[in-house]
Design a protein around this motif. Sequence first.
Motif, mmCIF file in Angstrom:
data_model
loop_
_atom_site.group_PDB
_atom_site.id
_atom_site.type_symbol
_atom_site.label_atom_id
_atom_site.label_comp_id
_atom_site.label_asym_id
_atom_site.label_seq_id
_atom_site.Cartn_x
_atom_site.Cartn_y
_atom_site.Cartn_z
ATOM 1 N N ARG A 44 -4.401 3.979 2.437
ATOM 2 C CA ARG A 44 -4.130 3.721 3.869
ATOM 3 C C ARG A 44 -4.742 2.395 4.306
ATOM 4 N NH1 ARG A 44 -5.468 9.251 4.725
ATOM 5 N NH2 ARG A 44 -7.503 8.551 5.445
ATOM 6 N N SER A 45 -5.972 2.151 3.909
ATOM 7 C CA SER A 45 -6.639 0.902 4.288
ATOM 8 C C SER A 45 -5.954 -0.300 3.650
ATOM 9 C CB SER A 45 -8.114 0.935 3.890
ATOM 10 O OG SER A 45 -8.792 1.898 4.659
ATOM 11 N N CYS A 46 -5.562 -0.159 2.388
ATOM 12 C CA CYS A 46 -4.843 -1.257 1.705
ATOM 13 C C CYS A 46 -3.537 -1.577 2.423
ATOM 14 C CB CYS A 46 -4.550 -0.888 0.253
ATOM 15 S SG CYS A 46 -5.861 -1.312 -0.878
ATOM 16 N N VAL A 47 -2.791 -0.554 2.773
ATOM 17 C CA VAL A 47 -1.501 -0.755 3.445
ATOM 18 C C VAL A 47 -1.699 -1.465 4.777
ATOM 19 C CG1 VAL A 47 0.407 0.447 4.586
ATOM 20 C CG2 VAL A 47 -0.268 1.089 2.272
ATOM 21 N N ARG A 48 -2.687 -1.018 5.554
ATOM 22 C CA ARG A 48 -2.942 -1.659 6.857
ATOM 23 C C ARG A 48 -3.320 -3.125 6.670
ATOM 24 N NH1 ARG A 48 -5.782 3.266 7.968
ATOM 25 N NH2 ARG A 48 -7.749 2.132 7.853
ATOM 26 N N GLU A 50 -2.531 -5.032 4.120
ATOM 27 C CA GLU A 50 -1.331 -5.747 3.664
ATOM 28 C C GLU A 50 -0.408 -6.058 4.835
ATOM 29 O OE1 GLU A 50 0.174 -4.896 -0.687
ATOM 30 O OE2 GLU A 50 -0.281 -3.001 0.320
ATOM 31 N N GLN A 51 -0.240 -5.103 5.750
ATOM 32 C CA GLN A 51 0.611 -5.316 6.920
ATOM 33 C C GLN A 51 0.085 -6.428 7.810
ATOM 34 O OE1 GLN A 51 0.613 -1.312 8.502
ATOM 35 N NE2 GLN A 51 2.492 -0.767 7.402
ATOM 36 N N ARG A 52 -1.221 -6.586 7.863
ATOM 37 C CA ARG A 52 -1.850 -7.658 8.640
ATOM 38 C C ARG A 52 -1.747 -9.008 7.920
ATOM 39 N NH1 ARG A 52 -6.074 -6.663 12.292
ATOM 40 N NH2 ARG A 52 -6.444 -4.495 12.773
ATOM 41 N N GLY A 53 -1.437 -8.977 6.630
ATOM 42 C CA GLY A 53 -1.393 -10.207 5.848
ATOM 43 C C GLY A 53 -2.750 -10.620 5.302
ATOM 44 N N TYR A 54 -3.694 -9.671 5.230
ATOM 45 C CA TYR A 54 -5.041 -9.978 4.764
ATOM 46 C C TYR A 54 -5.234 -9.775 3.267
ATOM 47 C CZ TYR A 54 -6.774 -10.297 9.591
ATOM 48 O OH TYR A 54 -7.007 -10.664 10.883
ATOM 49 N N VAL A 55 -4.473 -8.862 2.672
ATOM 50 C CA VAL A 55 -4.599 -8.620 1.235
ATOM 51 C C VAL A 55 -3.220 -8.486 0.612
ATOM 52 C CG1 VAL A 55 -6.813 -7.393 1.487
ATOM 53 C CG2 VAL A 55 -4.696 -6.084 1.309
ATOM 54 N N GLN A 56 -3.225 -8.626 -0.710
ATOM 55 C CA GLN A 56 -2.046 -8.315 -1.504
ATOM 56 C C GLN A 56 -2.526 -7.424 -2.637
ATOM 57 O OE1 GLN A 56 0.218 -11.696 -2.771
ATOM 58 N NE2 GLN A 56 0.667 -12.329 -0.691
ATOM 59 N N ALA A 57 -1.707 -6.471 -2.977
ATOM 60 C CA ALA A 57 -2.066 -5.535 -4.041
ATOM 61 C C ALA A 57 -0.949 -5.496 -5.065
ATOM 62 C CB ALA A 57 -2.313 -4.143 -3.468
ATOM 63 N N GLY A 58 -1.356 -5.384 -6.329
ATOM 64 C CA GLY A 58 -0.380 -5.248 -7.404
ATOM 65 C C GLY A 58 0.117 -3.819 -7.487
ATOM 66 N N GLN A 59 0.962 -3.564 -8.448
ATOM 67 C CA GLN A 59 1.545 -2.234 -8.630
ATOM 68 C C GLN A 59 1.076 -1.652 -9.965
ATOM 69 O OE1 GLN A 59 3.460 -0.910 -6.156
ATOM 70 N NE2 GLN A 59 3.049 -2.785 -5.034
ATOM 71 N N GLY A 60 1.122 -0.339 -10.081
ATOM 72 C CA GLY A 60 0.839 0.326 -11.348
ATOM 73 C C GLY A 60 -0.586 0.822 -11.468
ATOM 74 N N ARG A 61 -0.913 1.319 -12.657
ATOM 75 C CA ARG A 61 -2.214 1.944 -12.901
ATOM 76 C C ARG A 61 -3.365 0.952 -12.811
ATOM 77 N NH1 ARG A 61 -3.057 5.681 -17.642
ATOM 78 N NH2 ARG A 61 -4.186 6.863 -16.130
ATOM 79 N N ALA A 62 -3.157 -0.251 -13.328
ATOM 80 C CA ALA A 62 -4.230 -1.248 -13.337
ATOM 81 C C ALA A 62 -4.100 -2.175 -12.122
ATOM 82 C CB ALA A 62 -4.186 -2.042 -14.633
ATOM 83 N N GLU A 63 -3.817 -1.591 -10.982
ATOM 84 C CA GLU A 63 -3.601 -2.357 -9.757
ATOM 85 C C GLU A 63 -4.801 -3.254 -9.435
ATOM 86 O OE1 GLU A 63 -3.524 -1.186 -5.153
ATOM 87 O OE2 GLU A 63 -1.953 -0.233 -6.342
ATOM 88 N N THR A 64 -4.481 -4.464 -9.015
ATOM 89 C CA THR A 64 -5.486 -5.409 -8.567
ATOM 90 C C THR A 64 -5.214 -5.718 -7.110
ATOM 91 O OG1 THR A 64 -5.646 -6.385 -10.770
ATOM 92 C CG2 THR A 64 -6.429 -7.719 -8.951
#
Length: 153
Positions: A44-48, A50-64
Amino acid sequence: MGQIDGQLDEDEQALLELLPADGSGAASEEILGRLGWDAERYARSCVRLEQRGYVQAGQGRAETVYRDLTAVPPEFRPACGRPGSRVTVRQVPVTVPHALCDLTGVTLAYPGHGGAVVPSSGKGVVNSKGCQIEVDAQTLDVTITVSGLRHNA
């Protein structure tokens, strides 16, 4: 907890504080472990953020996950989180969001107008050549202006 005036909530701030200031990545599993949260709260925190444009997250098990510094002008990026650094500001006025880039203790200068060190929260400085640096008391965003310039509001 809701956001007011663009401020981060406690979870968003906690997550962002664990990410490297230079925009390099951090393993989601490591961050999750350091926070002591369950996966849903973290997501939830990551999504929020990302929506603000503050972070980007990768996909999958080894997400960064990493700070998205694209909203920060390029000349400021190397100084994020590095007190004692120096930045030559290219265009004014400019506001750098503290949530993405902590400029506390960084010297900012504008050609022909000198510069100053970014003060702590809610303070401002002006030098004799008209360079002004203000830190918003609530968001800690840094705004740089120069007096006497036509394009400077």
